[in-house]
Motif scaffolding. Structure first.
Motif, short mmCIF file in Angstrom:
data_model
loop_
_atom_site.label_atom_id
_atom_site.label_comp_id
_atom_site.label_asym_id
_atom_site.label_seq_id
_atom_site.Cartn_x
_atom_site.Cartn_y
_atom_site.Cartn_z
N CYS A 220 0.86 -1.19 0.00
CA CYS A 220 0.00 0.00 0.00
C CYS A 220 0.89 1.23 0.00
O CYS A 220 1.47 1.58 1.04
CB CYS A 220 -0.93 0.01 1.21
SG CYS A 220 -1.93 1.51 1.32
N THR B 31 -3.77 -5.15 1.01
CA THR B 31 -3.86 -3.94 0.21
C THR B 31 -4.17 -2.76 1.13
O THR B 31 -4.29 -2.93 2.36
CB THR B 31 -4.99 -4.06 -0.84
OG1 THR B 31 -6.25 -4.12 -0.15
CG2 THR B 31 -4.81 -5.32 -1.69
N CYS B 32 -4.34 -1.59 0.55
CA CYS B 32 -4.72 -0.42 1.35
C CYS B 32 -6.06 -0.66 2.06
O CYS B 32 -6.30 -0.15 3.16
CB CYS B 32 -4.80 0.82 0.49
SG CYS B 32 -3.21 1.37 -0.18
N ALA B 33 -6.94 -1.47 1.44
CA ALA B 33 -8.24 -1.76 2.02
C ALA B 33 -8.13 -2.58 3.30
O ALA B 33 -9.07 -2.62 4.10
CB ALA B 33 -9.12 -2.50 1.01
N SER B 34 -6.97 -3.20 3.51
CA SER B 34 -6.77 -3.99 4.73
C SER B 34 -6.83 -3.12 5.98
O SER B 34 -7.06 -3.63 7.09
CB SER B 34 -5.43 -4.73 4.69
OG SER B 34 -5.36 -5.61 3.58
N SER C 263 -10.19 -3.74 7.44
CA SER C 263 -10.66 -5.13 7.60
C SER C 263 -10.63 -5.55 9.07
O SER C 263 -9.99 -4.92 9.91
CB SER C 263 -9.79 -6.08 6.80
OG SER C 263 -8.45 -6.08 7.26
#
Length: 299
Positions: A259, A293-296, A299
């Motif tokens: 990321c 990813t950056c979305a982690s 999460s």
């Protein structure tokens, strides 16, 4: 200083202040009375609920307990206020302990000789394995906490009891004293400790006898899986690539490769970076790893 670093520093200080407030007065008094390089103190969580629950039995999905190893100037509570619950919520039995205490200094640990701290880790791992009935554990350490276990693995028989070591910003090949002292603004009130004998600081300086012994003959030992998580914004362990290990069973990760927007530096990567935490979870359970990813971060 970059604007984002100005913003992160007071946030980290706030988190650490909250952590100090969580430590019960009895625990502080006990710590103050402990001898130099005293035995590990239990965190508040040990008394019930949360992590350090010695009634926890590892599940079939996650059969090994996780031992969290704090960094220099930190302790078993403040370093793990975010990561311990993160792992608990994923059905891990999670434990932490204090090591390397200076006589009469409560709350701040990781200051004693690192080889002696590794002996404390050995004792604590044996305690966790006896309580959980597991044959092996996994270790996750931040900063010195990613370095110190390597001594346990290499010289104290730890390789037979550890499946994996995950180092978050570990100073595996040392840093400069200037780098270590740059931690001080994150830990209010600890400046005076620099006037006290602090063997752990000397042990972590590039070229120290401790590091020479530790890294002689190779960085790793057979049978243990190693993961290193680094950030290119690390201002304490520099250059950041010195954190990476060489050898079989090694997975070196630069967070910005996962990321590019991750701005965490040395402290933030261990305290509250959920992108790093996602990689920790992947390292603990590689069979069920998912892309980080950056979305982690959400999460």
């Amino acid at each position: 200083m970059l604007p984002w670093k100005r913003a992160l520093r007071p946030l980290a200080t706030l988190l650490l202040t909250a952590a100090v407030a969580l430590v019960p007065a009895a625990g502080v008094a006990q710590a103050a009375q402990a001898p130099s390089w005293g035995s590990p103190r239990s965190s508040e969580a040990e008394s019930g609920g949360g992590w350090n629950d010695y009634t926890c039995k590892p599940s079939a999905a996650h059969p090994r307990p996780v031992v969290l190893v704090h960094g220099t100037f930190a302790n078993s509570v403040d370093n793990w206020l975010a990561l311990a619950p993160y792992l608990e919520n994923r059905d891990y039995c999670v434990f932490s302990f204090d090591y390397g205490q200076l006589s009469g200094v409560p709350l701040f640990y990781g200051l004693g000789p690192i080889d002696k701290s590794a002996e404390q880790l050995k004792t604590f791992v044996d305690k966790v394995l006896a309580a959980t009935g597991a044959p092996e554990t996994d270790l996750v350490g931040h900063s010195q906490g990613g370095l110190m276990p390597r001594y346990y693995l290499k010289f104290l028989g730890g390789a037979a009891k550890v499946n994996a070591l995950v180092g978050i910003a570990p100073d595996n090949h040392g840093t400069t004293l200037s780098g270590l002292t740059s931690l001080l603004p994150w830990f209010p009130g600890i400046q005076d400790l620099l006037t006290t004998h602090t063997p752990a600081l000397a042990d972590q300086v590039v070229g120290s006898p401790f590091l020479t012994k530790l890294n002689e003959g190779g960085d790793t030992v057979p049978g243990v899986k190693y993961t290193v998580l680094a950030t290119k914004y690390d201002e304490v362990v520099t250059p950041y690539r010195s954190q990476f290990l060489s050898g079989s069973g090694v997975h070196n990760v630069l967070l910005q490769d996962l990321c590019a927007l991750d701005l965490s530096e040395h402290v933030a990567i261990g305290l509250f970076d959920r992108i790093a935490f996602h990689e920790v979870a992947n390292a603990l359970d590689p069979a069920h790893a998912t892309p980080t990813t950056c979305a982690s971060a959400f999460s």
